[in-house]
Write a protein that holds these residues in place. Structure first.
Motif, PDB file in Angstrom:
ATOM      1  N   ALA A  77      47.896  32.490  52.559  1.00  0.00           N
ATOM      2  CA  ALA A  77      48.727  32.375  53.755  1.00  0.00           C
ATOM      3  C   ALA A  77      49.963  33.260  53.684  1.00  0.00           C
ATOM      4  O   ALA A  77      50.395  33.838  54.684  1.00  0.00           O
ATOM      5  N   GLY A  78      50.542  33.392  52.505  1.00  0.00           N
ATOM      6  CA  GLY A  78      51.734  34.204  52.373  1.00  0.00           C
ATOM      7  C   GLY A  78      51.887  34.723  50.960  1.00  0.00           C
ATOM      8  O   GLY A  78      51.777  33.960  49.999  1.00  0.00           O
ATOM      9  N   ALA A  79      52.114  36.031  50.811  1.00  0.00           N
ATOM     10  CA  ALA A  79      52.349  36.628  49.499  1.00  0.00           C
ATOM     11  C   ALA A  79      53.031  37.966  49.699  1.00  0.00           C
ATOM     12  O   ALA A  79      52.823  38.639  50.711  1.00  0.00           O
ATOM     13  N   GLY A  80      53.832  38.357  48.730  1.00  0.00           N
ATOM     14  CA  GLY A  80      54.417  39.676  48.736  1.00  0.00           C
ATOM     15  C   GLY A  80      53.468  40.681  48.123  1.00  0.00           C
ATOM     16  O   GLY A  80      52.348  40.348  47.735  1.00  0.00           O
ATOM     17  N   PRO A  81      53.869  41.938  48.013  1.00  0.00           N
ATOM     18  CA  PRO A  81      52.982  42.977  47.497  1.00  0.00           C
ATOM     19  C   PRO A  81      52.647  42.782  46.030  1.00  0.00           C
ATOM     20  O   PRO A  81      53.470  42.342  45.234  1.00  0.00           O
ATOM     21  N   ARG A  82      51.438  43.145  45.691  1.00  0.00           N
ATOM     22  CA  ARG A  82      50.954  43.066  44.313  1.00  0.00           C
ATOM     23  C   ARG A  82      50.038  44.258  44.069  1.00  0.00           C
ATOM     24  O   ARG A  82      49.278  44.659  44.951  1.00  0.00           O
ATOM     25  N   ILE A  83      50.128  44.859  42.880  1.00  0.00           N
ATOM     26  CA  ILE A  83      49.279  45.977  42.501  1.00  0.00           C
ATOM     27  C   ILE A  83      48.521  45.615  41.235  1.00  0.00           C
ATOM     28  O   ILE A  83      49.109  45.083  40.285  1.00  0.00           O
ATOM     29  N   SER A  84      47.228  45.880  41.216  1.00  0.00           N
ATOM     30  CA  SER A  84      46.431  45.718  40.004  1.00  0.00           C
ATOM     31  C   SER A  84      45.959  47.084  39.525  1.00  0.00           C
ATOM     32  O   SER A  84      45.641  47.965  40.333  1.00  0.00           O
ATOM     33  N   VAL A  85      45.941  47.254  38.205  1.00  0.00           N
ATOM     34  CA  VAL A  85      45.428  48.460  37.572  1.00  0.00           C
ATOM     35  C   VAL A  85      44.269  48.042  36.694  1.00  0.00           C
ATOM     36  O   VAL A  85      44.435  47.220  35.785  1.00  0.00           O
ATOM     37  N   GLN A  86      43.076  48.572  36.974  1.00  0.00           N
ATOM     38  CA  GLN A  86      41.862  48.186  36.252  1.00  0.00           C
ATOM     39  C   GLN A  86      41.447  49.320  35.319  1.00  0.00           C
ATOM     40  O   GLN A  86      41.023  50.387  35.783  1.00  0.00           O
ATOM     41  N   PHE A  87      41.562  49.087  34.029  1.00  0.00           N
ATOM     42  CA  PHE A  87      41.140  50.064  33.035  1.00  0.00           C
ATOM     43  C   PHE A  87      39.666  49.837  32.717  1.00  0.00           C
ATOM     44  O   PHE A  87      39.243  48.702  32.448  1.00  0.00           O
ATOM     45  N   ARG A  88      38.885  50.930  32.710  1.00  0.00           N
ATOM     46  CA  ARG A  88      37.442  50.838  32.472  1.00  0.00           C
ATOM     47  C   ARG A  88      36.986  51.910  31.490  1.00  0.00           C
ATOM     48  O   ARG A  88      37.576  52.996  31.440  1.00  0.00           O
ATOM     49  N   PRO A  89      35.901  51.641  30.754  1.00  0.00           N
ATOM     50  CA  PRO A  89      35.277  52.692  29.936  1.00  0.00           C
ATOM     51  C   PRO A  89      34.571  53.712  30.831  1.00  0.00           C
ATOM     52  O   PRO A  89      34.466  53.543  32.042  1.00  0.00           O
ATOM     53  N   LEU A  90      34.041  54.753  30.209  1.00  0.00           N
ATOM     54  CA  LEU A  90      33.366  55.810  30.928  1.00  0.00           C
ATOM     55  C   LEU A  90      32.152  55.280  31.675  1.00  0.00           C
ATOM     56  O   LEU A  90      31.372  54.484  31.162  1.00  0.00           O
ATOM     57  N   ASN A  91      32.025  55.707  32.936  1.00  0.00           N
ATOM     58  CA  ASN A  91      30.865  55.395  33.785  1.00  0.00           C
ATOM     59  C   ASN A  91      30.703  53.910  34.054  1.00  0.00           C
ATOM     60  O   ASN A  91      29.582  53.406  34.186  1.00  0.00           O
TER      61      ASN A  91
END
Length: 209
Positions: free
Chosen positions: A193-207
């Motif tokens: 219903a209500g939230a401020g901005p949020r950023i996620s950074v997803q680290f992944r292996p190759l391919n």
């Protein structure tokens, strides 16, 4: 709504340390690790991500029409410089911490910008590429307002529902999905219903996507 940095935000007691990881075993060989307040300087990282990432809006086909993807996105591919040095250090630390289990480094960084509570991501697994057939890991660092990441088994097998999991990711928190998680479980960030901005950074292996 703007994200308000605060002096009362949790700080990493031992930045990028190996202690404090809590593992939750799931069904069918999947697991989730959580490390609270892991990322140093989350306010500075958040500001840099908002300012410097070349965010883009995407559209995709849904049934008979094109719809807006409810978040902004950008991916840093192997060899590309990340927008903040702390993120490069974090990726190296994760590669070292999980070297024995993963057997390879994290190389890419996918970024998602949830501007408010209306932005979300639907149920899915990162099953494009090697994650479709093999065990792998996806490590998520969250900065900004807290949001829930929810997980559920992919199949509708009797009794699977009681294993569903909801984890609130706070400012600077780390969550790692491993084992068979991308193949046998799904995850989502639901609307609120209500939230401020949020950023996620997803680290992944190759391919792994």
């Amino acid at each position: 709504m703007d994200f308000q940095a605060t002096l009362f935000a949790p700080a990493a007691e031992e930045p990028l340390g190996d202690d404090g990881f809590t593992r939750t075993p799931l069904t069918r060989g999947a697991w989730v690790d959580v490390r609270r307040a892991w990322l140093p300087d989350p306010d500075d990282v958040f500001d840099a991500l908002v300012r410097d990432v070349p965010w883009r809006a995407e559209r995709r086909q849904m049934y008979d029409r094109m719809v807006d993807v409810p978040r902004l996105v950008h991916t840093y591919f192997p060899g590309e410089a990340l927008p903040h040095p702390t993120l490069a250090t974090a990726r190296e630390a994760l590669s070292a911490h999980y070297a024995d289990e993963l057997g390879e480094p994290f190389v890419s960084a996918g970024c998602c910008y949830y501007r408010d509570g209306r932005d979300s991501v639907a149920w899915h697994g990162d099953r494009i590429g090697r994650g479709r057939m093999s065990d792998t890991m996806v490590a998520i660092v969250s900065v900004g307002d807290p949001r829930r990441l929810v997980l559920r088994p992919r199949s509708g097998a009797p009794g699977d529902g009681r294993h569903s999991l909801s984890i609130e990711m706070g400012h600077g928190d780390l969550l790692v999905m491993g084992g068979s998680c991308q193949r046998t479980w799904e995850h989502a960030v639901p609307k609120v219903a209500g939230a401020g901005p949020r950023i996620s950074v997803q680290f992944r292996p190759l391919n792994v996507f």
